[in-house]
Scaffold this motif. Sequence first.
Motif, PDB file in Angstrom:
ATOM      1  N   ALA A 174      17.775 -22.661  38.809  1.00  0.00           N
ATOM      2  CA  ALA A 174      17.357 -23.985  38.333  1.00  0.00           C
ATOM      3  C   ALA A 174      16.600 -23.938  37.025  1.00  0.00           C
ATOM      4  CB  ALA A 174      16.506 -24.672  39.407  1.00  0.00           C
ATOM      5  N   ASP A 175      15.840 -22.869  36.813  1.00  0.00           N
ATOM      6  CA  ASP A 175      15.050 -22.770  35.582  1.00  0.00           C
ATOM      7  C   ASP A 175      15.813 -22.112  34.444  1.00  0.00           C
ATOM      8  OD1 ASP A 175      15.130 -20.132  36.363  1.00  0.00           O
ATOM      9  OD2 ASP A 175      12.985 -19.952  36.780  1.00  0.00           O
ATOM     10  N   GLY A 176      17.082 -21.791  34.654  1.00  0.00           N
ATOM     11  CA  GLY A 176      17.915 -21.209  33.612  1.00  0.00           C
ATOM     12  C   GLY A 176      18.043 -19.705  33.670  1.00  0.00           C
ATOM     13  N   ARG A 177      17.251 -19.046  34.499  1.00  0.00           N
ATOM     14  CA  ARG A 177      17.408 -17.604  34.636  1.00  0.00           C
ATOM     15  C   ARG A 177      18.775 -17.279  35.234  1.00  0.00           C
ATOM     16  NH1 ARG A 177      12.796 -15.588  38.331  1.00  0.00           N
ATOM     17  NH2 ARG A 177      13.072 -17.703  39.198  1.00  0.00           N
ATOM     18  N   VAL A 178      19.320 -16.117  34.865  1.00  0.00           N
ATOM     19  CA  VAL A 178      20.628 -15.702  35.354  1.00  0.00           C
ATOM     20  C   VAL A 178      20.458 -14.512  36.295  1.00  0.00           C
ATOM     21  CG1 VAL A 178      22.932 -14.863  34.744  1.00  0.00           C
ATOM     22  CG2 VAL A 178      21.759 -16.511  33.260  1.00  0.00           C
ATOM     23  N   LEU A 197      22.668 -15.726  49.651  1.00  0.00           N
ATOM     24  CA  LEU A 197      21.904 -16.979  49.708  1.00  0.00           C
ATOM     25  C   LEU A 197      22.679 -18.141  49.104  1.00  0.00           C
ATOM     26  CD1 LEU A 197      18.200 -16.178  48.711  1.00  0.00           C
ATOM     27  CD2 LEU A 197      18.989 -17.231  50.836  1.00  0.00           C
ATOM     28  N   PHE A 198      23.450 -17.848  48.069  1.00  0.00           N
ATOM     29  CA  PHE A 198      24.095 -18.912  47.296  1.00  0.00           C
ATOM     30  C   PHE A 198      25.482 -19.270  47.827  1.00  0.00           C
ATOM     31  CE2 PHE A 198      21.081 -16.631  44.697  1.00  0.00           C
ATOM     32  CZ  PHE A 198      20.311 -17.654  44.177  1.00  0.00           C
ATOM     33  N   ILE A 199      26.056 -18.403  48.656  1.00  0.00           N
ATOM     34  CA  ILE A 199      27.351 -18.701  49.263  1.00  0.00           C
ATOM     35  C   ILE A 199      27.130 -19.662  50.427  1.00  0.00           C
ATOM     36  CG2 ILE A 199      29.368 -17.757  50.427  1.00  0.00           C
ATOM     37  CD1 ILE A 199      28.898 -15.148  48.910  1.00  0.00           C
ATOM     38  N   GLY A 200      27.769 -20.806  50.372  1.00  0.00           N
ATOM     39  CA  GLY A 200      27.577 -21.824  51.399  1.00  0.00           C
ATOM     40  C   GLY A 200      26.396 -22.740  51.147  1.00  0.00           C
ATOM     41  N   ALA A 201      25.683 -22.548  50.026  1.00  0.00           N
ATOM     42  CA  ALA A 201      24.505 -23.373  49.721  1.00  0.00           C
ATOM     43  C   ALA A 201      24.870 -24.667  49.012  1.00  0.00           C
ATOM     44  CB  ALA A 201      23.513 -22.587  48.873  1.00  0.00           C
ATOM     45  N   GLU A 202      26.134 -24.849  48.666  1.00  0.00           N
ATOM     46  CA  GLU A 202      26.646 -26.094  48.082  1.00  0.00           C
ATOM     47  C   GLU A 202      25.913 -26.486  46.798  1.00  0.00           C
ATOM     48  OE1 GLU A 202      27.660 -29.200  50.975  1.00  0.00           O
ATOM     49  OE2 GLU A 202      27.206 -27.779  52.572  1.00  0.00           O
ATOM     50  N   GLY A 203      25.548 -25.497  46.003  1.00  0.00           N
ATOM     51  CA  GLY A 203      24.935 -25.783  44.706  1.00  0.00           C
ATOM     52  C   GLY A 203      23.507 -26.268  44.777  1.00  0.00           C
ATOM     53  N   THR A 204      22.857 -26.128  45.922  1.00  0.00           N
ATOM     54  CA  THR A 204      21.478 -26.625  46.061  1.00  0.00           C
ATOM     55  C   THR A 204      20.437 -25.592  45.656  1.00  0.00           C
ATOM     56  OG1 THR A 204      21.359 -25.923  48.380  1.00  0.00           O
ATOM     57  CG2 THR A 204      22.130 -28.179  47.939  1.00  0.00           C
ATOM     58  N   LEU A 205      20.853 -24.340  45.468  1.00  0.00           N
ATOM     59  CA  LEU A 205      19.912 -23.279  45.104  1.00  0.00           C
ATOM     60  C   LEU A 205      20.163 -22.727  43.712  1.00  0.00           C
ATOM     61  CD1 LEU A 205      19.846 -21.248  48.453  1.00  0.00           C
ATOM     62  CD2 LEU A 205      18.338 -23.111  47.736  1.00  0.00           C
ATOM     63  N   LEU A 456      13.252 -21.652  45.082  1.00  0.00           N
ATOM     64  CA  LEU A 456      14.254 -21.495  44.029  1.00  0.00           C
ATOM     65  C   LEU A 456      14.434 -22.759  43.197  1.00  0.00           C
ATOM     66  CD1 LEU A 456      16.992 -19.447  45.918  1.00  0.00           C
ATOM     67  CD2 LEU A 456      15.413 -18.628  44.168  1.00  0.00           C
ATOM     68  N   ASP A 457      14.095 -23.913  43.763  1.00  0.00           N
ATOM     69  CA  ASP A 457      14.286 -25.182  43.065  1.00  0.00           C
ATOM     70  C   ASP A 457      13.069 -26.083  43.285  1.00  0.00           C
ATOM     71  OD1 ASP A 457      15.408 -27.356  41.746  1.00  0.00           O
ATOM     72  OD2 ASP A 457      16.600 -27.999  43.477  1.00  0.00           O
ATOM     73  N   PRO A 458      11.909 -25.675  42.769  1.00  0.00           N
ATOM     74  CA  PRO A 458      10.673 -26.432  43.047  1.00  0.00           C
ATOM     75  C   PRO A 458      10.701 -27.857  42.514  1.00  0.00           C
ATOM     76  CG  PRO A 458      10.320 -24.796  41.320  1.00  0.00           C
ATOM     77  CD  PRO A 458      11.659 -24.507  41.910  1.00  0.00           C
ATOM     78  N   LEU A 459      11.511 -28.116  41.490  1.00  0.00           N
ATOM     79  CA  LEU A 459      11.581 -29.466  40.929  1.00  0.00           C
ATOM     80  C   LEU A 459      12.635 -30.328  41.611  1.00  0.00           C
ATOM     81  CD1 LEU A 459      11.287 -28.575  37.119  1.00  0.00           C
ATOM     82  CD2 LEU A 459       9.474 -29.307  38.685  1.00  0.00           C
ATOM     83  N   GLN A 460      13.364 -29.738  42.548  1.00  0.00           N
ATOM     84  CA  GLN A 460      14.397 -30.467  43.298  1.00  0.00           C
ATOM     85  C   GLN A 460      15.448 -31.087  42.378  1.00  0.00           C
ATOM     86  OE1 GLN A 460      14.272 -30.825  46.990  1.00  0.00           O
ATOM     87  NE2 GLN A 460      12.941 -29.095  46.572  1.00  0.00           N
ATOM     88  N   ILE A 461      15.930 -30.275  41.430  1.00  0.00           N
ATOM     89  CA  ILE A 461      16.934 -30.799  40.492  1.00  0.00           C
ATOM     90  C   ILE A 461      18.338 -30.270  40.779  1.00  0.00           C
ATOM     91  CG2 ILE A 461      15.223 -31.077  38.654  1.00  0.00           C
ATOM     92  CD1 ILE A 461      16.452 -28.578  37.309  1.00  0.00           C
ATOM     93  N   MET A 462      18.472 -29.297  41.694  1.00  0.00           N
ATOM     94  CA  MET A 462      19.779 -28.717  41.966  1.00  0.00           C
ATOM     95  C   MET A 462      20.462 -29.446  43.120  1.00  0.00           C
ATOM     96  SD  MET A 462      19.956 -26.490  39.614  1.00  0.00           S
ATOM     97  CE  MET A 462      21.522 -25.778  40.082  1.00  0.00           C
ATOM     98  N   ASN A 463      21.429 -30.275  42.775  1.00  0.00           N
ATOM     99  CA  ASN A 463      22.206 -31.033  43.761  1.00  0.00           C
ATOM    100  C   ASN A 463      21.309 -31.663  44.817  1.00  0.00           C
ATOM    101  OD1 ASN A 463      24.670 -32.062  44.463  1.00  0.00           O
ATOM    102  ND2 ASN A 463      25.430 -30.226  45.481  1.00  0.00           N
ATOM    103  N   PRO A 464      20.361 -32.481  44.404  1.00  0.00           N
ATOM    104  CA  PRO A 464      19.381 -33.046  45.349  1.00  0.00           C
ATOM    105  C   PRO A 464      20.045 -33.964  46.385  1.00  0.00           C
ATOM    106  CG  PRO A 464      19.263 -34.169  43.232  1.00  0.00           C
ATOM    107  CD  PRO A 464      20.157 -32.993  43.035  1.00  0.00           C
ATOM    108  N   GLY A 465      19.471 -33.952  47.591  1.00  0.00           N
ATOM    109  CA  GLY A 465      19.966 -34.812  48.649  1.00  0.00           C
ATOM    110  C   GLY A 465      21.143 -34.261  49.418  1.00  0.00           C
ATOM    111  N   LYS A 466      21.586 -33.064  49.071  1.00  0.00           N
ATOM    112  CA  LYS A 466      22.698 -32.435  49.783  1.00  0.00           C
ATOM    113  C   LYS A 466      22.155 -31.364  50.738  1.00  0.00           C
ATOM    114  CE  LYS A 466      24.955 -34.853  46.782  1.00  0.00           C
ATOM    115  NZ  LYS A 466      25.566 -34.261  45.600  1.00  0.00           N
ATOM    116  N   VAL A 467      22.798 -31.205  51.844  1.00  0.00           N
ATOM    117  CA  VAL A 467      22.483 -30.222  52.891  1.00  0.00           C
ATOM    118  C   VAL A 467      21.165 -30.568  53.588  1.00  0.00           C
ATOM    119  CG1 VAL A 467      22.199 -27.811  53.518  1.00  0.00           C
ATOM    120  CG2 VAL A 467      23.749 -28.420  51.655  1.00  0.00           C
TER     121      VAL A 467
END
Length: 468
Positions: A174-178, A197-205, A456-467
């Motif tokens: 979320a913060d741009g780190r790779v 962690l990211f497999i099955g997370a639907e873009g929320t992490l 991983l997403d403290p600002l809740q900007i990664m696909n919010p409201g999903k999962v």
Amino acid sequence: MPPLPPELIEKFRAIVGAKYAVTDPADIEPYVTEERNLFHGRSPLVLRPATTAEVSAICKLASEYKIALVPQGGNTGLVGGQTPHNGEVVVSLRRLDKIREVDTASNTMTCEAGVVLQIAQQKAAEVDRLFPLSLGAEGSCTIGGNLSTNAGGTAALAYGVAREMALGLEVVLADGRVLNALSKLKKDNTGYNLHNLFIGAEGTLGIITAATLKLFPKPRAIETAFVGLKSPAEALKLLTIAQGEASTALTSFELLAEMAVDFSIRHGIDVRDPLQEKHPWYVLMELSSPRDDARATLESILTRAMEEEIVDDAVIAANLTQRSGFWKLRDEMSAAQKPEGGSIKHDISVPVAAVPAFIAEADAAVVKLIPGARPVPFGHLGDGNLHYNVSQPVGVNTADFLARWHDVNAVVFEIVLRMGGSISAEHGIGVLKRDELPEVKDKTAIELMRQVKAMLDPLQIMNPGKVL
């Protein structure tokens, strides 16, 4: 979401280039609707980056200004996870479409997230290898979306789901780190397995931008049979025989209700019944072998099943055209329900041994709830995953029927959970099942999921409201 200021749109546009920052509502429309028309979103901006560096820059800028992002692949998801419901910025990964490397010695292929699944399959075949993930939307779904939803498909019986096919990932946080975890290694015990962690997370992490995928030897022989039988219990007996005789060569075992087959024949294009007479249930089974023994093995399985009066009729595909016809009948089943009116769909799994009991109980419960409702179950008996769909009664108002969606969910999910199953086998949670998840998931698991999301997403900007 609040309106996106023009100056911020310009900053995003500078990252991807003017051509790839979409702001015209007509051009945005395909990104905010989905194929079942269950969800319709809205977005002021669709970004189409071409590199991981551009995705990283987008996330950094979004984090700085607290702009919510919705990652999107082929937009083939079925639970609303890829839809911008509240005016978020869409990040389309379709231009990240390079196959970076094919390593036949390691039996791996490194693909970017926007590579279409069918292209990945073809690239593997070109080097005499198999990438076995296979599903109905393979002509348009993407590798990133497949991993983000942990897609299953028709070959999961032999090869597992998407999670089992990924050795490593590249992910933008979320913060741009790779996170560079594009490992080819099958053995690596150096701490936590972060890429899972990211497999099955639907873009929320985070946003998956590339993956190292497993390849397998290309089968030398593929044999396919279409079988008629009396019940799911008989299909389960056939599965036991097939697994005993074919072992890992049994790559697909699909259970199909008569109504599902009837819909597909009635409404599909160039779809035919492979058998002379109708049967209450059908099985589509396939064997794949590195040797030329698949035909003999399949014939042996069917002969034994007929002698034991498990199978009533069967036909083995004589050529590729007939095999394609068998699979076309199966692949048309979801679309063939549309002309029949409203359809309330479930993607569930139960232990394989419980499938016959589940179907019997669910059919009775659904018809009791809505007299005249038409259960249309079909799916992957080999791994216990059924698409338990319910078509509306003939002649009723479609809107009135679909208004009972949650009522039908309640009776179906109660049976699923009592049998130790899952309310989402391969389609994900998205928004469709988000509100049910806390009711069916272990409370500690939900707490840990929320903690991981917050970290991983403290600002809740990664696909919010999903999962969640």
